[in-house]
Design a protein around this motif. Structure first.
Motif, PDB file in Angstrom:
ATOM      1  N   UNK A 234       0.823  -1.215   0.000  1.00  0.00           N
ATOM      2  CA  UNK A 234       0.000   0.000   0.000  1.00  0.00           C
ATOM      3  C   UNK A 234       0.852   1.259   0.000  1.00  0.00           C
ATOM      4  N   UNK A 235       2.081   1.179   0.544  1.00  0.00           N
ATOM      5  CA  UNK A 235       2.926   2.370   0.652  1.00  0.00           C
ATOM      6  C   UNK A 235       3.260   2.956  -0.711  1.00  0.00           C
ATOM      7  N   UNK A 236       3.460   2.096  -1.695  1.00  0.00           N
ATOM      8  CA  UNK A 236       3.766   2.594  -3.043  1.00  0.00           C
ATOM      9  C   UNK A 236       2.629   3.472  -3.549  1.00  0.00           C
ATOM     10  N   UNK A 237       1.400   2.967  -3.408  1.00  0.00           N
ATOM     11  CA  UNK A 237       0.247   3.754  -3.836  1.00  0.00           C
ATOM     12  C   UNK A 237       0.051   4.970  -2.933  1.00  0.00           C
ATOM     13  N   UNK A 238       0.338   4.798  -1.641  1.00  0.00           N
ATOM     14  CA  UNK A 238       0.168   5.900  -0.695  1.00  0.00           C
ATOM     15  C   UNK A 238       1.015   7.098  -1.098  1.00  0.00           C
ATOM     16  N   UNK A 239       2.256   6.855  -1.506  1.00  0.00           N
ATOM     17  CA  UNK A 239       3.131   7.963  -1.878  1.00  0.00           C
ATOM     18  C   UNK A 239       2.601   8.671  -3.116  1.00  0.00           C
ATOM     19  N   UNK A 240       2.181   7.888  -4.112  1.00  0.00           N
ATOM     20  CA  UNK A 240       1.612   8.492  -5.315  1.00  0.00           C
ATOM     21  C   UNK A 240       0.389   9.337  -5.002  1.00  0.00           C
ATOM     22  N   UNK A 241      -0.536   8.774  -4.209  1.00  0.00           N
ATOM     23  CA  UNK A 241      -1.749   9.507  -3.837  1.00  0.00           C
ATOM     24  C   UNK A 241      -1.402  10.727  -2.980  1.00  0.00           C
ATOM     25  N   UNK A 242      -0.404  10.592  -2.095  1.00  0.00           N
ATOM     26  CA  UNK A 242      -0.012  11.708  -1.231  1.00  0.00           C
ATOM     27  C   UNK A 242       0.498  12.883  -2.057  1.00  0.00           C
ATOM     28  N   UNK A 243       1.331  12.614  -3.063  1.00  0.00           N
ATOM     29  CA  UNK A 243       1.859  13.702  -3.886  1.00  0.00           C
ATOM     30  C   UNK A 243       0.740  14.350  -4.697  1.00  0.00           C
ATOM     31  N   UNK A 244      -0.161  13.517  -5.257  1.00  0.00           N
ATOM     32  CA  UNK A 244      -1.311  14.065  -5.986  1.00  0.00           C
ATOM     33  C   UNK A 244      -2.155  14.934  -5.055  1.00  0.00           C
TER      34      UNK A 244
END
Length: 854
Positions: free
Chosen positions: A498-508
């Motif tokens: 989930x962390x990989x997606x979390x970082x992408x969503x966090x930057x967006x």
């Protein structure tokens, strides 16, 4: 070591599908990084070649020695040069020819009535230089201007505006001038200098419309006689130049122009892309780590048997790292080729979307290939290091165990470390944005917050998945319950995935929140400071456009519907020798009636030709009060003392320094307004007033006439363009995160093959199995999306507050619920899509073979 290498290569050949996701993650990250570096090198080389070719006949440039540069500008404003100096220069031994170069702002109106260019890059007008070696432009079609009103236009601008030879159109200087196109020109073999537009006029027209007074030029271009070098020519010119005027070589001038393009656009452009390359590689790090962690966990018995047969810890660790190195090397080398392809694609794409960059072959430097290769290998090996060390620590007796229990979710040490990091992040952030504004402290807090989220991931995964998956028990029954329990099996694996997606969503989410806050700030600024009914502004932004005619505001003031019309012009000067500052040139009394300036100390009505008003912030910074004296140095080289006659509170739209038009007139260059604020008389409706203003404005180049709300919205229009680009670039990070989720699910299903077979044997249908896997993927994605939204909103708040502390403008924090809901929906949809392929593969398992799997 040889045995370890052979074992690694054999394992890779046997299980190469396991590393497909890792290969793609490294490939995409390296390709994007390499493409960005190659594109930047290519553009710098192309612009350098274009400027060098265009100015190849200019051996020396005579210009003002000092440039006044205001904050945020890469190139300052220089003192104009007296054209009469041309005759003196032509008499200098070694000079073959000299010509004045008059330049100013001039925006063409296209055949459709819309302005050409101006969306960032400058719109330039100047005199057409008849000496073909001194003129950087070349006639491609038609002829040079010979009579008043005739112009030559660069071919790119003509194409964009639908203009051809013989057409009559308007040139805004900013006063509208009717011109006839008699020729089309190229610059350095190109249709133009990127998006910069150029209109060449006769020398008399250029002096009339582009200068404050006749007889002035931006510079004088000089060509050397045969046998005289450029440096020698500069040396001969220097003794004949008056004070405040200098000579530089044409090569140095071309280099300065290239550096200006590089600093103003290329550096920002490439840095912007490099940031997203870094985000993509950071996301890839989690995906790669997760893949190797799962593979090592699945090989526990295999590694234990190797240890039992005599393999050392070092050999097992080396074997795992050798696999990672082989994958990294193959993916990175392929990524380099992909990066060259991306650069070639961008080079072809930009002209198609309106960015006609110079033509030229791709420039592939050693650093642009070496750096991405090293980064790709380091990222992959670094991600695989911990799993490899874990593999080396496998005990020989582990060969007798069936499975290992993942207790990372219950780790007290992890919970303690994560809590401490979160507390430090909160403390650093509060200190950096609230106590004593500091961008560095706020940035440290943001980084610590990201690390705390990653460390606490496995601890939070259990609770988060239970909460997020709770409704599945009721909505999907046994299938939903199984999906939730599968996601809970390994908190560390779930959190890492989930962390990989979390970082992408966090930057967006970060950019979404910051963009919404910028728009709210602009709306707040206009609503608070602008008291007018309509705003008249240029349709261009950045360095483009020619501004508004200074005669438009007086014309609007004469309308019976208008109470006050005040124009805001821009000037520049050094204040007490401390560097350049932007000046607002206006009628201060009318300014106070249309703008909220806050508390005013002194009188704005009494500025006259020797008075100045400034903001409270600037006054406090320089310890000035009404009655004090400041020294202004203007671009014409003159220095005058001004008396501080007023200090006002707000500067958002009015600027930090205000002087009258009579004070600016002796020092002005090409005069223009950037904004005209209009208030209507009592009883005049908004529609009637706006129609009257628009009718008069049409005679002055048809600028934009907007209500206060429309002006605020259009001023923030560029933010939506920025967000669209950000979302497009971050799609790469989301794709890598999708690959990570899909790869993790595939590997997890591989180790659960026997269990899946048993479920099918006791009655679970293929549809139920597919649904279970898809919902497990959605739960993992939901965990990452919710965490990313929370982290992104927090980082957005930090960025807004840090910007507020570092700027005179009061930033407004705003959370856009609709946009964040779309981000959340995209994250959940990404999870559903990532589970499609693993679900199909699981459903196709042969039941008997699955049950018999060891």
């Amino acid at each position: 070591m040889n045995a370890s290498l052979r074992l690694s290569l054999t394992s890779l050949r046997a299980h190469r599908r396991r590393f497909a996701g890792t290969f793609l993650a490294v490939f995409l990250g390296v390709a994007f990084l390499a493409g960005t570096l190659v594109m930047g090198d290519t553009l710098r080389a192309s612009f350098g070649s274009m400027f060098g070719e265009a100015t190849g006949g200019t051996d020396a440039v005579v210009r003002g020695a000092d440039a006044i540069t205001t904050p945020g500008q890469a190139q300052g404003v220089r003192q104009p040069v007296d054209i009469s100096l041309v005759k003196s220069i032509e008499k200098v031994p070694g000079v073959a020819a000299a010509a004045p170069d008059i330049q100013g702002a001039g925006q063409l109106v296209g055949a459709d009535g819309q302005p050409v260019g101006g969306q960032g890059p400058p719109t330039v007008a100047g005199n057409w230089i008849t000496d073909t070696r001194l003129n950087p432009y070349r006639i491609a079609e038609g002829r040079a201007p010979a009579k008043p009103g005739e112009v030559v236009v660069n071919r790119g601008a003509a194409k964009k505006g639908g203009l051809k030879i013989g057409d009559t159109t308007t040139l805004r200087t900013p006063d509208p001038v009717e011109v006839t196109v008699v020729g089309l020109a190229t610059f350095g073999g190109q249709d133009g200098m990127a998006q910069v537009t150029f209109t060449g006029m006769t020398r008399a027209d250029a002096e009339k419309y582009l200068t404050a007074r006749p007889g002035q030029a931006a510079s004088i271009l000089v060509r050397a006689a045969p046998g005289v070098s450029r440096q020698e020519l500069v040396g001969r010119l220097a003794p004949h130049l008056p004070k405040g005027v200098e000579a530089i070589t044409g090569q140095q001038s071309a280099r300065e122009n290239t550096d200006m393009i590089s600093s103003q656009f290329l550096t920002v452009f490439t840095t912007f892309l490099l940031v997203f390359s870094g985000v993509a590689l950071l996301v890839a790090t989690f995906s790669i780590h997760n893949t190797f962690a799962i593979v090592v966990a699945q090989r526990t018995r295999e590694n234990a048997l190797l240890r039992a047969l005599g393999a050392s810890r070092r050999q097992v660790t080396a074997a795992a790292l050798a696999e990672a190195c082989a994958v990294a090397l193959a993916a990175s080398l392929t990524g380099l080729a992909g990066g060259v392809g991306i650069a070639a694609g961008l080079q072809a794409l930009f002209p198609a979307i309106g960015f006609p960059f110079p033509d030229g072959d791709l420039v592939i430097k050693a650093l642009s290939m070496t750096l991405p290769l090293v980064v790709g290998i380091v990222v992959c090996l670094g991600s695989a290091l911990l799993p490899a060390l874990r593999a080396g620590r496998t005990a020989p007796l582990a060969a007798l165990r069936e499975t290992a229990v993942d207790a990372s979710g219950a780790s007290r040490l992890r919970a303690l470390a994560g809590t401490v990091l979160a507390a430090l992040a909160l403390a650093a952030t509060i200190a950096g944005v609230l106590v004593s504004p500091s961008v560095s402290l706020a940035g440290l807090g943001a980084v610590l917050a990201l690390v705390a989220f990653v460390v606490l991931g496995p601890v939070a995964a259990t609770t988060a998945v239970r909460l997020l998956g709770g409704p599945l028990d009721r909505l999907r029954g046994v299938t939903g319950a199984l999906a939730r329990r599968n996601a809970l099996r390994s908190p560390r694996r779930t959190a890492a995935t989930a962390s990989a997606l979390m970082i992408g969503v966090a930057v967006v989410s970060l950019f979404t929140v910051f963009g919404a806050s910028l728009k709210a700030t602009m709306d707040q600024t206009v609503s608070r400071s602008f008291a007018g009914d309509v705003a008249v502004s240029s349709r261009s932004f950045g360095a483009g456009g020619s501004g508004l005619s200074p005669r438009l505001a007086p014309a609007l003031q004469r309308l019976p519907e208008v109470d006050t019309a005040v124009g805001l012009g821009r000037g520049v000067a050094k204040v007490d020798g401390r560097g350049g500052r932007a000046l607002t040139v206006t009628d201060p009394a009318a300014l106070a009636r249309t703008f909220d300036l806050g508390t005013v100390t002194g009188s704005l009505r009494d500025l006259g030709a020797d008075g100045i008003a400034l903001t409270r912030t600037e006054a406090d910074r320089q310890h000035l009060h009404p009655g004090d004296t400041v020294r202004l140095t203007f671009t014409d080289g003159s220095t005058r003392n001004f008396t501080v006659r007023a200090v006002y509170g707000r500067s958002e739209l009015a600027g930090d320094y205000v002087i009258t038009r009579s004070a600016w007139a002796p020092h002005r260059t090409q005069d223009s307004d950037t904004l005209i604020a209009v208030t209507f008389r009592h009883g005049v409706s908004a529609d009637a007033g706006k129609a009257a203003v628009r009718k008069v404005a049409a005679r002055y180049g048809n600028p934009s006439v907007q209500t206060r709300d429309e002006y605020a919205q259009s001023s923030a229009g560029g933010i939506d363009m920025m967000l669209t680009l950000v979302y497009a670039l971050l799609a790469l990070a989301v794709v890598i995160a999708l690959l990570g989720i899909a790869n993790t699910l595939t590997l997890a299903l591989h180790e659960r093959t026997r269990e899946l077979g048993l479920l099918r044997a006791v009655g679970q249908t293929r549809a139920q199995l597919r649904s279970m896997v898809r919902w497990e993927s959605v739960l993992v994605a939901a965990f990452g999306t919710v965490g990313g939204l929370g982290l992104g909103a927090f980082l957005g708040w930090v960025l807004v507050k840090a910007s507020d502390g570092a700027s005179d403008t009061a930033f407004a924090f705003s959370l856009p619920p609709a946009r964040l809901a779309v981000v959340a929906l995209v994250g959940l949809t990404a999870g559903a899509l990532a589970g499609l392929r693993p679900a199909r593969r699981a459903a196709r398992l042969d039941v008997l073979k699955a049950i018999a799997t060891e």
